[in-house]
Design a protein around this motif. Structure first.
Motif, mmCIF file in Angstrom:
data_model
loop_
_atom_site.group_PDB
_atom_site.id
_atom_site.type_symbol
_atom_site.label_atom_id
_atom_site.label_comp_id
_atom_site.label_asym_id
_atom_site.label_seq_id
_atom_site.Cartn_x
_atom_site.Cartn_y
_atom_site.Cartn_z
ATOM 1 N N HIS A 72 -4.235 6.275 -1.899
ATOM 2 C CA HIS A 72 -3.543 4.806 -1.730
ATOM 3 C C HIS A 72 -3.747 3.991 -2.774
ATOM 4 O O HIS A 72 -4.665 3.657 -3.299
ATOM 5 C CB HIS A 72 -4.647 4.225 -0.587
ATOM 6 C CG HIS A 72 -4.998 4.942 0.906
ATOM 7 N ND1 HIS A 72 -4.032 5.149 1.555
ATOM 8 C CD2 HIS A 72 -5.919 5.651 1.174
ATOM 9 C CE1 HIS A 72 -4.190 5.699 2.597
ATOM 10 N NE2 HIS A 72 -5.654 6.049 2.582
ATOM 11 N N THR A 117 1.138 5.256 0.091
ATOM 12 C CA THR A 117 0.040 6.037 0.651
ATOM 13 C C THR A 117 0.647 7.482 0.404
ATOM 14 O O THR A 117 1.917 7.781 0.639
ATOM 15 C CB THR A 117 -0.499 6.031 2.145
ATOM 16 O OG1 THR A 117 -1.071 4.942 2.215
ATOM 17 C CG2 THR A 117 -1.179 7.191 2.509
ATOM 18 N N ILE A 150 -3.113 0.872 8.265
ATOM 19 C CA ILE A 150 -2.363 2.148 7.893
ATOM 20 C C ILE A 150 -2.427 2.936 9.231
ATOM 21 O O ILE A 150 -3.307 3.524 9.411
ATOM 22 C CB ILE A 150 -2.705 2.897 6.734
ATOM 23 C CG1 ILE A 150 -2.594 1.820 5.492
ATOM 24 C CG2 ILE A 150 -1.762 4.085 6.391
ATOM 25 C CD1 ILE A 150 -3.117 2.584 4.068
ATOM 26 N N VAL A 164 -7.476 -1.216 5.489
ATOM 27 C CA VAL A 164 -7.789 -1.601 4.231
ATOM 28 C C VAL A 164 -8.150 -3.129 3.935
ATOM 29 O O VAL A 164 -7.409 -3.943 4.412
ATOM 30 C CB VAL A 164 -6.440 -1.467 3.083
ATOM 31 C CG1 VAL A 164 -6.940 -1.608 1.923
ATOM 32 C CG2 VAL A 164 -6.199 0.122 3.391
ATOM 33 N N ILE A 174 -3.082 0.345 -3.892
ATOM 34 C CA ILE A 174 -3.257 -0.917 -3.021
ATOM 35 C C ILE A 174 -2.883 -2.126 -4.064
ATOM 36 O O ILE A 174 -3.624 -2.203 -5.065
ATOM 37 C CB ILE A 174 -4.617 -1.227 -2.492
ATOM 38 C CG1 ILE A 174 -4.910 -0.049 -1.708
ATOM 39 C CG2 ILE A 174 -4.854 -2.534 -1.890
ATOM 40 C CD1 ILE A 174 -6.369 0.078 -1.184
ATOM 41 N N ILE A 223 0.811 -1.166 -0.050
ATOM 42 C CA ILE A 223 -0.029 0.009 0.200
ATOM 43 C C ILE A 223 0.873 1.189 -0.023
ATOM 44 O O ILE A 223 1.836 1.454 0.902
ATOM 45 C CB ILE A 223 -0.961 -0.109 1.297
ATOM 46 C CG1 ILE A 223 -1.954 -1.090 1.226
ATOM 47 C CG2 ILE A 223 -1.615 1.236 1.367
ATOM 48 C CD1 ILE A 223 -2.924 -1.124 2.326
#
Length: 337
Positions: free
Chosen positions: A156, A139, A326, A271, A158, A137
Motif C-alpha cells: 500500500h 495497492t 480498501i 487505513v 498511502i 492509496i
C-alpha cells in the motif's frame, strides 16, 4: 532502592508519557499510594473509556468509589460514576465511559475524585487537528521476503499532506477486518469476525526513523533496534508537504476464509491516519521499546513513561483521525429458499 513505576493503559486497543517535571522513578517506601488515571480518547468516537487505579508496591489496586468530571473548554459536561464489572472473571478495574463530543482545538479536562476525598487527580489536553484526508492509496500484490521466506503481500502506497505551519505527530493503523457467516452444528447462521493490525514498514524512511532495511538486513541483525510496533511518526522529514508512505500487509492473513466452510465472506483493510499529541507520540515510542524483541529488562535501562496527570500519575491522550477503506473481498450470501 529506587523503583521505576511502569504502567499500561487498557483501552479499545490497550495502550499508556511524562512531562519532564513528572519523571518517575521515585522511592516506593517514601511515597503513599497515588491515583493512576489512564485513557486514550478518540475524539471521533462517542464512547471512550477512562481507567482509574491506585499504585502499590507489587501491583495496582482497585478503586471502588469515585467520580469522574468531564470538562470541555471549562464547561462541565459529565459527572460519571464507575461502570459495573461485567463479569466475575474480569479483573476488577474502575472504568468510566465518556460520551461527550470533542472537536479539534477543544481543551478536555478530566478530574477523578474518590468519594472519601483522599485522592484527586486531573489532566488537561488539547484535541489535535485532523488531517484533511488520505489523498490516495495505491495497492498492489507483490512477492516479499520476510524471515527468509517469500510470500504474497499487499503493498500500500498511502499519500497524504502534512498539516501546515506546526509540528505534527501521527500514527498509522492498518486495521484488517475479516468477517464470514457460516452454519453451526444446529444449522443456525453465525457470524465470525477477526481483526489484525500487523503490517511491514521496513522500506519506509519515515516509519523507520531514517533507517529503511531489507530482509537481509533484518536477518543479519544490522538494525537491531526497537520496532515501530505502534506505527508512530512525526513530520520532521516532510514538513508542510505531501508524503507517500509505503507499508505491506500479508495476504496469508486472508487464507482463513478459504480454509473454512462459509456462506459469505468480507475482508476490508481500514487505513487510519491518526493525529496525536506530542506526549502520546513519546509515550508510544516508549511502548515500542518495551514491546520490542531488542529490549531486555535485565540489561537495558528502565524505560521512563511520561505522565500528564496532576495529583497522581498516568497518561491521558486525545486523537483525531481520517480513514479510507480498501475492500479486498465481498462474497455475498446466496439467497436461501
Amino acid at each position: 532502592m529506587r523503583t521505576f513505576i511502569h504502567y499500561f493503559l487498557v483501552s479499545a486497543f490497550v495502550l499508556t508519557i511524562v512531562s519532564c517535571e513528572h519523571e518517575l522513578p521515585f522511592n516506593v517506601k517514601d511515597n503513599p499510594p497515588k491515583l493512576v488515571m489512564n485513557a486514550l480518547i478518540n475524539a471521533d468516537s462517542l464512547s471512550n473509556i477512562v481507567f482509574l487505579n491506585l499504585t502499590g508496591k507489587e501491583h495496582m489496586s482497585h478503586i471502588l468509589d469515585a467520580t469522574l468530571e468531564v470538562r470541555i473548554n471549562g464547561d462541565l459536561k459529565e459527572q460519571l460514576r464507575p461502570l459495573p464489572i461485567e463479569s466475575e472473571y474480569v479483573i476488577p478495574q474502575c472504568q468510566f465511559r465518556v460520551t461527550s463530543k470533542l472537536t479539534p482545538g477543544d481543551v478536555l479536562r478530566l478530574d477523578a475524585i474518590t468519594d472519601d476525598g483522599q485522592y484527586h487527580a486531573w489532566s488537561e489536553v488539547t484535541v489535535p487537528r485532523r488531517l484533511a484526508e488520505i489523498e490516495n492509496i495505491d495497492t498492489l500484490t507483490i512477492q516479499l521476503s520476510t524471515s527468509g521466506y517469500t510470500s504474497e503481500y499487499l503493498r500500500h502506497k498511502i499519500t497524504f499532506t502534512d498539516l501546515p505551519d506546526e509540528d505534527n505527530y501521527y500514527r498509522l493503523i492498518m486495521d484488517t477486518r475479516l468477517m464470514f457467516k457460516k452454519l453451526n452444528d444446529n444449522n443456525e447462521i453465525v457470524t465470525n469476525e477477526w481483526r489484525n493490525y500487523n503490517f511491514i514498514y521496513r522500506e519506509d524512511i519515515v516509519l523507520t526513523d531514517g533507517q529503511p532495511s531489507t530482509d537481509d538486513d533484518d536477518e543479519n541483525g544490522l538494525f537491531d533496534t526497537s520496532k515501530n510496533i505502534y506505527g508512530v511518526f512525526n513530520d520532521s522529514r516532510f514538513k508542510n508537504s505531501t508524503y507517500t508512505m509505503t507499508v505491506h500487509v500479508p495476504r496469508y492473513l486472508f487464507q482463513d476464509i478459504d480454509d473454512r466452510p462459509h456462506l459469505s465472506a468480507k475482508i476490508d483493510i481500514i487505513v487510519r491516519l491518526v493525529s496525536i499529541t506530542e506526549m502520546e507520540f513519546y509515550y508510544l515510542r516508549a511502548l515500542n521499546l518495551i514491546d520490542s524483541d531488542s529490549f531486555d529488562e535485565t540489561i537495558n535501562e528502565p524505560v521512563k513513561f511520561p505522565s500528564n496527570v496532576n495529583g497522581g500519575i498516568g497518561f491521558v491522550g486525545v486523537s483525531t483521525e481520517v480513514s479510507r477503506v480498501i475492500q479486498i473481498l465481498d462474497e455475498k450470501e446466496p439467497s436461501r429458499m
